[in-house]
Design a protein around this motif. Structure first.
Motif, PDB file in Angstrom:
ATOM      1  N   GLY A 205       1.144  -0.529 -12.447  1.00 54.73           N
ATOM      2  CA  GLY A 205       2.266   0.220 -11.886  1.00 54.73           C
ATOM      3  C   GLY A 205       2.599  -0.267 -10.484  1.00 54.73           C
ATOM      4  O   GLY A 205       1.713  -0.397  -9.636  1.00 54.73           O
ATOM      5  N   VAL A 206       3.866  -0.581 -10.233  1.00 54.78           N
ATOM      6  CA  VAL A 206       4.302  -1.172  -8.960  1.00 54.78           C
ATOM      7  C   VAL A 206       4.839  -0.090  -8.035  1.00 54.78           C
ATOM      8  O   VAL A 206       5.769   0.639  -8.403  1.00 54.78           O
ATOM      9  CB  VAL A 206       5.368  -2.262  -9.200  1.00 54.78           C
ATOM     10  CG1 VAL A 206       5.834  -2.850  -7.867  1.00 54.78           C
ATOM     11  CG2 VAL A 206       4.800  -3.361 -10.098  1.00 54.78           C
ATOM     12  N   TRP A 207       4.272  -0.017  -6.848  1.00 54.53           N
ATOM     13  CA  TRP A 207       4.640   0.994  -5.859  1.00 54.53           C
ATOM     14  C   TRP A 207       5.479   0.347  -4.760  1.00 54.53           C
ATOM     15  O   TRP A 207       5.167  -0.744  -4.289  1.00 54.53           O
ATOM     16  CB  TRP A 207       3.393   1.606  -5.228  1.00 54.53           C
ATOM     17  CG  TRP A 207       2.524   2.393  -6.183  1.00 54.53           C
ATOM     18  CD1 TRP A 207       2.143   2.036  -7.435  1.00 54.53           C
ATOM     19  CD2 TRP A 207       1.929   3.673  -5.926  1.00 54.53           C
ATOM     20  NE1 TRP A 207       1.337   3.001  -7.988  1.00 54.53           N
ATOM     21  CE2 TRP A 207       1.191   4.017  -7.086  1.00 54.53           C
ATOM     22  CE3 TRP A 207       1.930   4.536  -4.837  1.00 54.53           C
ATOM     23  CZ2 TRP A 207       0.478   5.213  -7.179  1.00 54.53           C
ATOM     24  CZ3 TRP A 207       1.218   5.725  -4.928  1.00 54.53           C
ATOM     25  CH2 TRP A 207       0.503   6.057  -6.094  1.00 54.53           C
ATOM     26  N   SER A 208       6.516   1.043  -4.335  1.00 59.45           N
ATOM     27  CA  SER A 208       7.344   0.606  -3.211  1.00 59.45           C
ATOM     28  C   SER A 208       7.149   1.574  -2.051  1.00 59.45           C
ATOM     29  O   SER A 208       7.322   2.785  -2.208  1.00 59.45           O
ATOM     30  CB  SER A 208       8.829   0.560  -3.610  1.00 59.45           C
ATOM     31  OG  SER A 208       9.087  -0.525  -4.467  1.00 59.45           O
ATOM     32  N   TRP A 209       6.803   1.014  -0.907  1.00 60.92           N
ATOM     33  CA  TRP A 209       6.407   1.811   0.255  1.00 60.92           C
ATOM     34  C   TRP A 209       7.483   1.776   1.345  1.00 60.92           C
ATOM     35  O   TRP A 209       8.324   0.893   1.376  1.00 60.92           O
ATOM     36  CB  TRP A 209       5.106   1.263   0.841  1.00 60.92           C
ATOM     37  CG  TRP A 209       3.950   1.359  -0.090  1.00 60.92           C
ATOM     38  CD1 TRP A 209       3.552   0.447  -1.028  1.00 60.92           C
ATOM     39  CD2 TRP A 209       3.041   2.455  -0.200  1.00 60.92           C
ATOM     40  NE1 TRP A 209       2.451   0.898  -1.696  1.00 60.92           N
ATOM     41  CE2 TRP A 209       2.106   2.123  -1.218  1.00 60.92           C
ATOM     42  CE3 TRP A 209       2.908   3.679   0.472  1.00 60.92           C
ATOM     43  CZ2 TRP A 209       1.075   2.984  -1.573  1.00 60.92           C
ATOM     44  CZ3 TRP A 209       1.878   4.534   0.112  1.00 60.92           C
ATOM     45  CH2 TRP A 209       0.971   4.179  -0.901  1.00 60.92           C
ATOM     46  N   ILE A 210       7.370   2.728   2.276  1.00 62.12           N
ATOM     47  CA  ILE A 210       8.209   2.692   3.474  1.00 62.12           C
ATOM     48  C   ILE A 210       7.521   3.491   4.576  1.00 62.12           C
ATOM     49  O   ILE A 210       7.046   4.602   4.349  1.00 62.12           O
ATOM     50  CB  ILE A 210       9.630   3.250   3.204  1.00 62.12           C
ATOM     51  CG1 ILE A 210      10.551   2.979   4.392  1.00 62.12           C
ATOM     52  CG2 ILE A 210       9.593   4.724   2.854  1.00 62.12           C
ATOM     53  CD1 ILE A 210      10.901   1.522   4.577  1.00 62.12           C
TER      54      ILE A 210
ATOM     55  N   ALA B 174       1.551  -3.821  -7.115  1.00 59.09           N
ATOM     56  CA  ALA B 174       0.854  -3.110  -8.180  1.00 59.09           C
ATOM     57  C   ALA B 174      -0.311  -2.322  -7.587  1.00 59.09           C
ATOM     58  O   ALA B 174      -0.935  -2.733  -6.599  1.00 59.09           O
ATOM     59  CB  ALA B 174       0.338  -4.097  -9.224  1.00 59.09           C
ATOM     60  N   LEU B 175      -0.623  -1.202  -8.204  1.00 57.66           N
ATOM     61  CA  LEU B 175      -1.725  -0.360  -7.746  1.00 57.66           C
ATOM     62  C   LEU B 175      -3.024  -1.156  -7.628  1.00 57.66           C
ATOM     63  O   LEU B 175      -3.782  -0.975  -6.669  1.00 57.66           O
ATOM     64  CB  LEU B 175      -1.906   0.801  -8.724  1.00 57.66           C
ATOM     65  CG  LEU B 175      -3.102   1.717  -8.476  1.00 57.66           C
ATOM     66  CD1 LEU B 175      -2.860   2.596  -7.262  1.00 57.66           C
ATOM     67  CD2 LEU B 175      -3.402   2.571  -9.701  1.00 57.66           C
ATOM     68  N   ARG B 176      -3.282  -2.032  -8.573  1.00 58.06           N
ATOM     69  CA  ARG B 176      -4.540  -2.789  -8.577  1.00 58.06           C
ATOM     70  C   ARG B 176      -4.646  -3.721  -7.367  1.00 58.06           C
ATOM     71  O   ARG B 176      -5.742  -4.178  -7.020  1.00 58.06           O
ATOM     72  CB  ARG B 176      -4.665  -3.599  -9.862  1.00 58.06           C
ATOM     73  CG  ARG B 176      -3.571  -4.635 -10.054  1.00 58.06           C
ATOM     74  CD  ARG B 176      -3.595  -5.228 -11.436  1.00 58.06           C
ATOM     75  NE  ARG B 176      -2.487  -6.158 -11.650  1.00 58.06           N
ATOM     76  CZ  ARG B 176      -1.907  -6.362 -12.821  1.00 58.06           C
ATOM     77  NH1 ARG B 176      -2.338  -5.707 -13.890  1.00 58.06           N
ATOM     78  NH2 ARG B 176      -0.915  -7.222 -12.936  1.00 58.06           N
ATOM     79  N   ASP B 177      -3.506  -4.008  -6.717  1.00 64.72           N
ATOM     80  CA  ASP B 177      -3.505  -4.863  -5.534  1.00 64.72           C
ATOM     81  C   ASP B 177      -3.479  -4.060  -4.231  1.00 64.72           C
ATOM     82  O   ASP B 177      -4.233  -4.351  -3.304  1.00 64.72           O
ATOM     83  CB  ASP B 177      -2.301  -5.808  -5.569  1.00 64.72           C
ATOM     84  CG  ASP B 177      -2.353  -6.776  -6.729  1.00 64.72           C
ATOM     85  OD1 ASP B 177      -3.471  -7.234  -7.054  1.00 64.72           O
ATOM     86  OD2 ASP B 177      -1.294  -7.064  -7.314  1.00 64.72           O
ATOM     87  N   TRP B 178      -2.597  -3.040  -4.166  1.00 65.64           N
ATOM     88  CA  TRP B 178      -2.465  -2.346  -2.885  1.00 65.64           C
ATOM     89  C   TRP B 178      -3.626  -1.396  -2.608  1.00 65.64           C
ATOM     90  O   TRP B 178      -4.019  -1.229  -1.445  1.00 65.64           O
ATOM     91  CB  TRP B 178      -1.122  -1.614  -2.776  1.00 65.64           C
ATOM     92  CG  TRP B 178      -0.950  -0.345  -3.568  1.00 65.64           C
ATOM     93  CD1 TRP B 178      -0.251  -0.178  -4.721  1.00 65.64           C
ATOM     94  CD2 TRP B 178      -1.483   0.954  -3.235  1.00 65.64           C
ATOM     95  NE1 TRP B 178      -0.306   1.125  -5.146  1.00 65.64           N
ATOM     96  CE2 TRP B 178      -1.059   1.844  -4.246  1.00 65.64           C
ATOM     97  CE3 TRP B 178      -2.270   1.457  -2.201  1.00 65.64           C
ATOM     98  CZ2 TRP B 178      -1.387   3.205  -4.263  1.00 65.64           C
ATOM     99  CZ3 TRP B 178      -2.605   2.811  -2.204  1.00 65.64           C
ATOM    100  CH2 TRP B 178      -2.163   3.673  -3.217  1.00 65.64           C
ATOM    101  N   LEU B 179      -4.192  -0.773  -3.657  1.00 64.60           N
ATOM    102  CA  LEU B 179      -5.228   0.234  -3.408  1.00 64.60           C
ATOM    103  C   LEU B 179      -6.502  -0.374  -2.809  1.00 64.60           C
ATOM    104  O   LEU B 179      -7.043   0.166  -1.825  1.00 64.60           O
ATOM    105  CB  LEU B 179      -5.521   1.000  -4.697  1.00 64.60           C
ATOM    106  CG  LEU B 179      -6.520   2.160  -4.574  1.00 64.60           C
ATOM    107  CD1 LEU B 179      -6.135   3.127  -3.464  1.00 64.60           C
ATOM    108  CD2 LEU B 179      -6.636   2.894  -5.920  1.00 64.60           C
ATOM    109  N   PRO B 180      -7.014  -1.500  -3.311  1.00 66.23           N
ATOM    110  CA  PRO B 180      -8.176  -2.095  -2.646  1.00 66.23           C
ATOM    111  C   PRO B 180      -7.869  -2.518  -1.205  1.00 66.23           C
ATOM    112  O   PRO B 180      -8.728  -2.383  -0.313  1.00 66.23           O
ATOM    113  CB  PRO B 180      -8.509  -3.307  -3.525  1.00 66.23           C
ATOM    114  CG  PRO B 180      -7.947  -2.981  -4.860  1.00 66.23           C
ATOM    115  CD  PRO B 180      -6.692  -2.219  -4.575  1.00 66.23           C
TER     116      PRO B 180
END
Length: 310
Positions: A206-211, A241-247
């Motif tokens: 799942g891809v998250w977009s931040w601001i 993706a969650l698997r990238d940003w969360l770590p």
């Protein structure tokens, strides 16, 4: 120019009022309590203590102040982000945005307000390939909270964009981080990550977009005078993706790495959707029309990324 901000003491309201003041606007900051009104006054703005559900009072104050622009940042969200807390707050939050927002917009129209800006959502686009744009359909089909939330925001946008006498603008913000948010280092989500209570679910695609809230505020200030009426997605340049940003986020916090769990082990369909099906969004339209540029995601330092890729 006179600008009225409803929700002036929220996570985006505080930096928004500060940036409007810095830009030289005459700012009126609405809040629900006298205690919070002090914070608005300390920023140099004129505090307005008002119950958004008292339609007559809302109408009277807008007619008295005669603002040129109204910015609707109305929310009623809990400090703690859990399934139970969000479910408990859902009805009040929806009423605040729907009924309270309708009273505010009606009052704005009656007072001769020129431009009306509303907070919307930039991460509930329908799943699909590539980044979503403002023309991408929203996620009306999905698990309960996603589908309900999508319908809520679509109705709010329609209310504003269909107004005959107002220049309606809907700003679809991404996931907020920064001071006063759940993802701030002292926020509730950061605490959950430190306690390894926020896992990577399934494939974590799942891809998250931040601001950052300061960048969301800057885009909102730009929309006071720039941009044609319509919808703008307010996110940064790095959907992940969650698997990238969360770590990377965990490392940035100095927290242990997140755990991984299967989608089948998670009982909540909304949680699985966020982890595996969420779709990132592009900010091209907002950057061009609003002459706006967001910062890089805070936890995407070279050190964080090098660590998470090992």
């Amino acid at each position: 120019m006179r600008v009225f901000v409803a929700g002036a003491t929220g996570a985006i309201g505080r930096p928004l009022v500060a940036q409007l003041m810095q830009a030289g606007y005459d700012v009126f900051g609405m809040t629900r309590s006298q205690e919070r009104a002090q914070a608005v006054g300390d920023q140099g703005a004129t505090p307005i203590v008002l119950n958004i559900f008292e339609a007559e009072a809302v109408d009277q104050i807008l007619k008295r102040l005669r603002p040129d622009v109204v910015i609707e940042e109305l929310t009623s969200l809990p400090q703690t982000y859990t399934r139970q807390a969000m479910q408990a707050a859902a009805a009040t939050d929806a009423r605040t945005r729907q009924q309270g927002g309708r009273y505010l917009q009606n009052a704005a129209a009656a007072a001769g307000v020129r431009r009306y800006i509303i907070q919307s959502c930039g991460f509930w686009y329908a799943p699909g390939d590539g980044l979503a744009s403002e023309e991408t359909p929203l996620a009306f089909v999905g698990p309960p909270a996603i589908a309900t939330g999508t319908r809520l925001y679509a109705n709010l946008e329609q209310r504003v964009l269909a107004a005959d006498t107002l220049e309606g603008i809907a700003l679809r913000y991404g996931f907020f981080y920064g001071p006063g948010t759940w993802y701030a280092p002292d926020g509730n989500m950061a605490q959950q990550v430190r306690q390894q209570q926020f896992p990577i679910v399934g494939d974590g695609a799942g891809v998250w977009s931040w601001i950052h809230v300061d960048d969301a505020a800057a885009a909102t200030v730009a929309a006071v005078e720039r941009g044609a009426p319509g919808i703008y997605t307010i996110v940064d340049d790095t959907p992940m993706a969650l698997r990238d940003w969360l770590p990377a986020y965990a490392h940035w916090l100095g927290a242990p790495p997140p755990l991984s769990v299967s989608a089948e082990a998670v009982q909540d369909a909304d949680t699985v959707y966020y982890a595996t099906r969420l779709r990132g969004a592009a900010n091209v339209k907002a950057k061009q029309a609003l002459a706006w540029q967001p910062r890089s995601l805070a936890w995407l330092t070279p050190r964080s990324m090098a660590t998470t890729k090992k």
